[in-house]
Design a protein around this motif. Structure first.
Motif, PDB file in Angstrom:
ATOM      1  N   UNK A  21      57.630  34.738  -5.972  1.00  0.00           N
ATOM      2  CA  UNK A  21      58.498  35.397  -5.002  1.00  0.00           C
ATOM      3  C   UNK A  21      59.794  34.614  -4.805  1.00  0.00           C
ATOM      4  N   UNK A  42      63.147  32.882   0.407  1.00  0.00           N
ATOM      5  CA  UNK A  42      61.913  32.415  -0.223  1.00  0.00           C
ATOM      6  C   UNK A  42      62.209  32.037  -1.655  1.00  0.00           C
ATOM      7  N   UNK A  48      51.830  31.648  -4.808  1.00  0.00           N
ATOM      8  CA  UNK A  48      51.505  30.863  -3.617  1.00  0.00           C
ATOM      9  C   UNK A  48      50.204  30.093  -3.832  1.00  0.00           C
ATOM     10  N   UNK A  50      46.601  28.099  -3.161  1.00  0.00           N
ATOM     11  CA  UNK A  50      45.369  28.369  -2.416  1.00  0.00           C
ATOM     12  C   UNK A  50      44.838  27.036  -1.950  1.00  0.00           C
ATOM     13  N   UNK A  53      43.272  25.247   4.708  1.00  0.00           N
ATOM     14  CA  UNK A  53      44.101  24.452   5.606  1.00  0.00           C
ATOM     15  C   UNK A  53      43.283  23.795   6.713  1.00  0.00           C
ATOM     16  N   UNK A  54      42.061  24.318   6.972  1.00  0.00           N
ATOM     17  CA  UNK A  54      41.261  23.677   8.035  1.00  0.00           C
ATOM     18  C   UNK A  54      40.722  22.316   7.588  1.00  0.00           C
ATOM     19  N   UNK A 183      53.596  30.060   6.440  1.00  0.00           N
ATOM     20  CA  UNK A 183      52.911  29.668   5.210  1.00  0.00           C
ATOM     21  C   UNK A 183      53.850  29.663   4.008  1.00  0.00           C
ATOM     22  N   UNK A 184      54.669  30.695   3.882  1.00  0.00           N
ATOM     23  CA  UNK A 184      55.535  30.786   2.692  1.00  0.00           C
ATOM     24  C   UNK A 184      56.600  29.698   2.652  1.00  0.00           C
ATOM     25  N   UNK A 187      53.636  25.589   5.168  1.00  0.00           N
ATOM     26  CA  UNK A 187      52.532  25.242   6.064  1.00  0.00           C
ATOM     27  C   UNK A 187      51.419  24.534   5.310  1.00  0.00           C
TER      28      UNK A 187
END
Lengths: 355, 355
Positions: A21, A42, A48, A50, A53-54, A183-184, A187
């Motif tokens: 993107x 962007x 993007x 994978x 994130x936790x 996120x993009x 993050x």
């Protein structure tokens, strides 16, 4: 029946490529100093990433006394810094090069500005220490993929020299405009290198490694390098700080206008130092007049400028703009052509017709 | 935490101007034959009109035997017709003209296709009759404003000659893609003139008037006229049917590619007749090969075409495309330059680099 009294009219991102993107900010249609996360340009090299994130952790290792793995909570609890920063893609305005170059054909909108909050990288490095032979710091992003010039898989990685990396304004950022970074846009953690073109501001940081040599990753030594010659690599040098640059937001190129009084307006920015002067020409560069700067010039931010134009005579006008910074850098009349199309900063130029 | 496994990546409208709203369809990134109303290009001369659609009525008067005012319910109850139609702005591809012209700088996306449903204009006119001296039919839209070349207020109005107006495929449309027409595209009623450039397809129809002379409104005799000369109006003629035209959707201009096998693809359309042939050149126009048409060519619709390209040799390639229609019209190698920039239909042309 619906109320159609005020149908919403709003600008959108300008699509250059979808996978990966790459979409530009509609820079001519912004009316805020701070770009909303949704309209932030962007720029991706890969799809993007994978990751979970936790369970996110940030390791710093290599030539440090005490390798450390930081949790997000630790990072959030350290002293923070908040800075208004322009991020501009090194390929901003690439489509304007003549002869044209290959790559994403960015217009004038691969640039956005907003408020980044995070911890100074140097604060984190105080927790690990640096071994004397340390020379560069490498930032690896979670994003990866194949490059068109090879069949190998690479993560997006970039380095900074130690001296640059220790400047207090180099941030490991976790907020954009008082919200978690979208996120993009990186993050949970994005490196922010104010003043440099945005390839330096690595998104989705996976790890930080201190090394004792020059980093040779392809996004350091193949891409983001100025190649002044079409056919060979002679004279090449790295892309670093952003060039002094400006954009006329209004009027638009090739706009038709009535005779009347207009406020010509736009933005100007520079990588190192501050904007000190913006000048406009209404006769294609023969004579120049000063524009008004609407706000005090700040480091790392763009300034808004304007000029009241009494367009009383019908005809065609070539409007040109040049900005000067506190280091004495001035936009050149002609761009510095380079094979990959980085750092375009010639006079901004549009034509309008008054009828 | 959010699931970032599949961040949404989608194209948006491409903003050219906001007030009035002119935004292009991201034509290179469509994967459907039918353009969703949200991605249908928006082309306005004025701000959006204000009217109370619950009291909407359509008057037909002038040189008719029985002037009539139709309610929407009456119109919905008449026999309907449903047609897949390409609408293309006469200024589509305007930014490609050299020398450049003034006006909205549309790229290749001022074109969309979808399913329009409505009543034939001719069916409505059977209810009013036509007086023998009738020569043209004028369609006035609710949108109005000042033009840059005058200080007068005009509604957007256009006419059709009687003969054209009575063709059965000229619709007073009330649905787009099986839904009421989106407000920005002409709700509740839009004239649809299949095959002509879209200035003829008047939005938000306010009234229909039959006249015995040539209509002289500025959108008929000032705009939407081809002026072949820069400095005078000699040789001018009206913009009517759309030219045979085509667009390469993939790859993108200036894209960098690996060596490999690619499916080059895109669309082709023509105003009158059907597309019979699409040819591609990979060497800048020296040699040509046929493309495959993916669907039977239909009147008023675009066809999808594709070509399997074995890009095995590194280097730069200029890819050109030309379509031919059933009337024998072929896209020309050079555009027909005209001062207001209408009807661009030279070979579509891109450059890519294989590395």
């Amino acid at each position: 029946m619906k109320n159609f009294d005020h149908p919403q009219v709003k600008p959108y991102l300008i699509t250059r490529t979808l996978f990966p993107e790459n979409q530009e900010t509609p820079i001519h249609f912004l009316n805020s100093d701070i770009v909303d996360g949704k309209l932030f340009y962007r720029r991706n090299h890969f799809s993007y990433p994978h990751f979970t994130s936790s369970f996110y952790l940030l390791p710093i290792d290599g030539l440090v006394h005490t390798p450390k793995i930081f949790s997000l909570q630790e990072i959030y609890s350290l002293p923070s810094k908040t800075i208004k920063v322009v991020l501009e893609c090194a390929g901003d305005k690439r489509e304007l090069f003549q002869p044209k170059v290959f790559g994403e054909q960015f217009g004038k909108g691969a640039i956005s500005q907003g408020i980044w909050k995070g911890v100074s990288l140097r604060t984190l490095l105080q927790h690990t220490g640096l071994i004397d032979t340390a020379k560069e710091i490498v930032f690896e992003g979670y994003d990866y993929g194949e490059r068109p010039d090879s069949n190998q898989i690479f993560n997006f990685s970039r380095s900074l020299p130690i001296k640059k990396a220790l400047e207090p304004d180099i941030l490991i950022a976790y907020e954009y405009n008082n919200q978690p970074i979208p996120f993009k846009h990186g993050f949970p953690l994005r490196l922010i290198v104010p003043g440099w073109y945005a390839m330096a501001s690595v998104k989705w940081i996976k790890k930080i490694t201190v090394i004792d040599k020059e980093f040779k990753g392809p996004f350091q030594v193949v891409d983001y390098v100025y190649y002044p010659n079409k056919e060979n690599d002679g004279g090449k040098f790295s892309v670093t700080a952003a060039n002094v640059n400006s954009t006329i937001q209004y009027p638009l190129d090739r706009q038709l206008l009535h005779t009347g009084i207009y406020e010509i307006k736009g933005i100007a920015r520079t990588g190192e130092g501050m904007i000190t002067k913006v000048e406009i020409s209404l006769d294609g560069g023969q004579t120049w007049e000063p524009c008004q700067l609407n706000s005090p010039s700040e480091k790392y931010s763009w300034v808004h400028w304007n000029y009241k134009w009494e367009a009383l005579k019908k005809g065609e006008y070539t409007i040109k703009l040049k900005a000067t910074d506190s280091q004495g850098n001035v936009q050149p009349s002609e761009p510095f052509w380079n094979r990959k199309g980085y750092g375009y900063n010639a006079f901004d130029s549009i034509k309008v017709k008054v009828e």
